[in-house]
Design an enzyme around this catalytic site. Structure first.
Site, short mmCIF file in Angstrom:
data_model
loop_
_atom_site.label_atom_id
_atom_site.label_comp_id
_atom_site.label_asym_id
_atom_site.label_seq_id
_atom_site.Cartn_x
_atom_site.Cartn_y
_atom_site.Cartn_z
N TYR A 156 0.85 -1.21 0.00
CA TYR A 156 0.00 0.00 0.00
C TYR A 156 0.88 1.25 0.00
CZ TYR A 156 -3.63 3.27 1.62
OH TYR A 156 -4.50 4.33 1.74
N1 LIG Z 1 -9.19 5.97 4.98
C1 LIG Z 1 -7.96 6.35 5.13
O1 LIG Z 1 -7.43 6.43 6.27
C2 LIG Z 1 -7.15 6.75 3.93
C3 LIG Z 1 -5.96 7.45 4.14
C4 LIG Z 1 -5.19 7.80 3.04
C5 LIG Z 1 -5.60 7.45 1.77
N2 LIG Z 1 -6.76 6.76 1.59
C6 LIG Z 1 -7.13 6.41 0.22
O2 LIG Z 1 -8.37 6.99 -0.09
C7 LIG Z 1 -8.97 6.27 -1.17
C8 LIG Z 1 -10.42 6.00 -0.83
O3 LIG Z 1 -10.46 5.12 0.27
P1 LIG Z 1 -11.54 5.23 1.44
O4 LIG Z 1 -10.83 5.71 2.64
O5 LIG Z 1 -12.73 5.93 0.96
O6 LIG Z 1 -11.82 3.68 1.68
P2 LIG Z 1 -13.04 2.78 1.22
O7 LIG Z 1 -12.61 1.39 1.46
O8 LIG Z 1 -14.28 3.26 1.86
O9 LIG Z 1 -13.16 3.07 -0.35
C9 LIG Z 1 -12.35 2.46 -1.33
C10 LIG Z 1 -13.25 2.15 -2.51
O10 LIG Z 1 -12.44 1.62 -3.58
C11 LIG Z 1 -13.19 0.58 -4.18
N3 LIG Z 1 -12.32 -0.35 -4.90
C12 LIG Z 1 -11.51 -1.30 -4.37
N4 LIG Z 1 -10.91 -1.99 -5.36
C13 LIG Z 1 -11.35 -1.47 -6.52
C14 LIG Z 1 -11.12 -1.77 -7.88
N5 LIG Z 1 -10.29 -2.78 -8.23
N6 LIG Z 1 -11.75 -1.05 -8.83
C15 LIG Z 1 -12.59 -0.05 -8.47
N7 LIG Z 1 -12.87 0.29 -7.20
C16 LIG Z 1 -12.27 -0.43 -6.24
C17 LIG Z 1 -13.92 -0.10 -3.03
O11 LIG Z 1 -15.02 -0.88 -3.49
C18 LIG Z 1 -14.31 1.09 -2.17
O12 LIG Z 1 -15.60 1.57 -2.48
C19 LIG Z 1 -8.13 5.01 -1.35
O13 LIG Z 1 -7.24 5.17 -2.43
C20 LIG Z 1 -7.36 4.93 -0.04
O14 LIG Z 1 -6.15 4.23 -0.20
C21 LIG Z 1 -7.54 6.41 2.64
#
Ligand SMILES: NC(=O)c1ccc[n+]([C@@H]2O[C@H](COP(=O)([O-])OP(=O)(O)OC[C@H]3O[C@@H](n4cnc5c(N)ncnc54)[C@H](O)[C@@H]3O)[C@@H](O)[C@H]2O)c1
Length: 283
Positions: A156
């Protein structure tokens, strides 16, 4: 000059997730038309019900599928006539718990990179002709993991560092076109992906507590990320942080990174937790 989102067409990957959905709502409130994509059609259909059908297109898309990603751009053009903003936001981490590089499942490691790095690349590549034509924007969700040590979350963190550089490179390459690209750096955000570090897995939660002071560990709501994101898009900023407390760590990452690596090499409690994690993943 503010980039007016009214009537712009925005495509979001991972739109049904916490940050994607919160951002969709705020973009919609500013007048944008939305192409909502995620793994499950039912999930994007559910989100789309919140909006007027004339301004939303919910479509299932797995960003590991290059042909499908290209096809969505064509579908977007057929439906709305254009694409102005592509938000490459889909992301995954370990399916359950966490692992080290030595103990993880090889296929799972590669799957995370496939979604978090190559999924972003595919989204960008497919959207670029339209983004350039419309002098629009590419937004990429990186993470504070772009500059934090990625122990127990290596595929990641490696992907998030890679997409940061991909986006910085893209911004420089687009400068002569009038289009642009922005890196988004969320810190801990209360969504499904982060649950593992907030009670979802006891060892990972403990590592989080041992490795970070409370004020850095506090998770923010996805709406806070969305608010920063929308403001950043309007200003066409190169970097969007949410929350701001991560900014000094990003700016001084050289020094911070060296110090962190030294501390982690001597941190006996963290070493014990890593061993515990490895024992758990072999069960
Ligand atoms: N939540 C945190 O603490 C955090 C921190 C930094 C970055 N992020 C990043 O933010 C972004 C959104 O994450 P989030 O926090 O909303 O989490 P989340 O798990 O709620 O959302 C991630 C979404 O991506 C979708 N997804 C997964 N694999 C996929 C694929 N192959 N094709 C299309 N969609 C796919 C999932 O179905 C989900 O709806 C991600 O890139 C995550 O890495 C999150």
């Amino acid at each position: 000059m503010t980039y007016d989102l009214n009537d712009k067409v925005v495509l979001i990957t991972g739109a049904a997730g916490g940050i994607g959905a919160a951002t969709a709502r705020q973009l919609y409130a500013l007048g944008a038309n939305l192409v909502l994509t995620d793994m499950q059609q039912s999930a994007v259909d559910k989100l789309a019900q919140e909006f007027s059908p004339s301004r939303v297109l919910p479509v299932a898309l797995d960003v590991t599928d290059a042909a499908a990603t290209k096809a969505i751009i064509q579908t977007t053009i057929q439906r709305f006539g254009r694409l102005d903003v592509a938000f490459a936001n889909a992301g995954i981490s370990w399916r359950s718990g966490a692992s080290t590089i030595a103990s993880c499942d090889e296929a799972e490691f590669e799957k995370i990179v496939e979604v978090d790095l190559f999924g972003v690349w595919r989204t960008i590549r497919a959207a670029l002709p339209e983004i350039i034509r419309n002098q629009g924007q590419v937004l990429v969700t990186s993470s504070a993991y772009a500059f934090l040590n990625g122990l127990a979350n290596a595929p990641y963190a490696a992907s998030k560092a890679a997409v940061e550089m991909l986006t910085r490179s893209l911004r420089a390459e687009l400068a002569h076109t009038g289009a642009t690209a922005t890196v988004v750096y969320p810190g801990w955000t209360a969504t499904a992906i982060a649950k593992v570090a907030f009670g979802g897995n006891a060892t990972v939660t403990k590592m989080n507590e041992v490795g970070l002071p409370g004020w850095l560990r506090r998770a923010i709501p996805p709406e806070q990320v969305a608010l920063a994101l929308v403001k950043g898009v309007q200003d066409r900023r190169p970097r969007i942080y949410a929350p701001w407390r991560w900014v000094p760590f990003s700016l001084f990452r050289g020094i911070f990174g060296v110090l962190t690596d030294v501390v982690l090499s001597r941190h006996k409690e963290m070493h014990a937790l890593i061993q515990q994690l490895e024992a758990e993943s072999q069960r």
